[in-house]
Design an enzyme around this catalytic site. Sequence first.
Site, PDB file in Angstrom:
ATOM      1  CG  ASN A   1      -1.651   1.250   1.478  1.00  0.00           C
ATOM      2  OD1 ASN A   1      -1.779   2.080   0.573  1.00  0.00           O
ATOM      3  ND2 ASN A   1      -2.172   1.418   2.684  1.00  0.00           N
TER       4      ASN A   1
ATOM      5  CE  LYS B   1       0.068   3.267   4.810  1.00  0.00           C
ATOM      6  NZ  LYS B   1       0.154   3.349   6.255  1.00  0.00           N
TER       7      LYS B   1
ATOM      8  CG  HIS C   1      -5.627   1.684   5.230  1.00  0.00           C
ATOM      9  ND1 HIS C   1      -5.176   2.709   6.026  1.00  0.00           N
ATOM     10  CD2 HIS C   1      -4.606   0.803   5.134  1.00  0.00           C
ATOM     11  CE1 HIS C   1      -3.921   2.459   6.383  1.00  0.00           C
ATOM     12  NE2 HIS C   1      -3.549   1.304   5.849  1.00  0.00           N
TER      13      HIS C   1
ATOM     14  CD  GLU D   1      -2.779   5.465   6.796  1.00  0.00           C
ATOM     15  OE1 GLU D   1      -2.786   5.526   5.556  1.00  0.00           O
ATOM     16  OE2 GLU D   1      -1.847   4.936   7.450  1.00  0.00           O
TER      17      GLU D   1
ATOM     18  CD  GLU E   1      -3.143  -2.753   7.329  1.00  0.00           C
ATOM     19  OE1 GLU E   1      -2.030  -2.949   6.865  1.00  0.00           O
ATOM     20  OE2 GLU E   1      -3.828  -1.745   7.054  1.00  0.00           O
TER      21      GLU E   1
ATOM     22  N   GLY F   1       2.724   2.235  10.645  1.00  0.00           N
ATOM     23  CA  GLY F   1       3.635   3.361  10.467  1.00  0.00           C
ATOM     24  C   GLY F   1       4.371   3.755  11.734  1.00  0.00           C
TER      25      GLY F   1
ATOM     26  CB  SER G   1       5.592  -1.771  11.665  1.00  0.00           C
ATOM     27  OG  SER G   1       5.172  -0.449  11.946  1.00  0.00           O
TER      28      SER G   1
END
Length: 248
Positions: free
Chosen positions: A7, A9, A93, A95, A164, A170, A210
């Site tokens: 991904n 992003k 996701h 985010e 996730e 991140g 990560s």
Amino acid sequence: MAVIAGNWKMHMGPVETTAFFEALRLEGVPSRHELLLFPPAISLLAAARAPSRDRRIQLGVQNIHWEDQGAFTGEVSAGMAAGAGATFVLIGHSERRHVFGESDQEVALKVGAAQRNGLVPVICVGETLDERRAGRVEEVILRQLDAVLPTCGTGGSRFLIAYEPVWAIGTGETATPGDASAAHATLRTRLEGALGISAATRVPLLYGGSVKPGNAAELMAAAEVDGVLVGGASLDPKSFAEIASAGG
Ligand code: PGA
């Protein structure tokens, strides 16, 4: 065979996307696993047409709107993404959920739009750190899964789930293989209840948060982990190639 998904992003415009595939070709693309990359929508066509892209690497978008067309300024529909070369789509996701306020209901609508337009959804679920500390991991990820099962559990179309944990995305913090296995087992049991054992077995459960060349093999070897969804480390052709060759 595992699924290795990257991904990107909001990184990598069209020019950088073409250059990525040139660099990845020089690294060599391992063939054992199913490889997916999710560039920004604006770079999808460049990825689809990149002369150096190994055609075994399939492409997806990071988000879609739930309607097929209309007055939705700035949005991209599933059909448009498919027309530009996507076969997969990330939906829900963290985010999208936590930065853009996407609800379980919107996630379910997007899953419907994906399947209506022939895109395979990779549906993301995961708890925040506060939810983990409060012992609510199962409750949260099952709520997120239950929201989409009435849509994607029927009709037999393919879908994937990515677990996730938000606190691992991140941050350099990774769930232990045991944490990942426990969450995946919870999801698998729910899938078995909803779809039956043989259909549930065919739903790949990916871990994300990560993932790096140094931990990918260990995570992929964990029980119930069928692959990984990689953010930051997928931007570097060398580390993406290393992750793609991990895990036997
Ligand atoms: P990360 O991102 O690998 O950079 O933690 C994972 C993701 O958001 O899918």
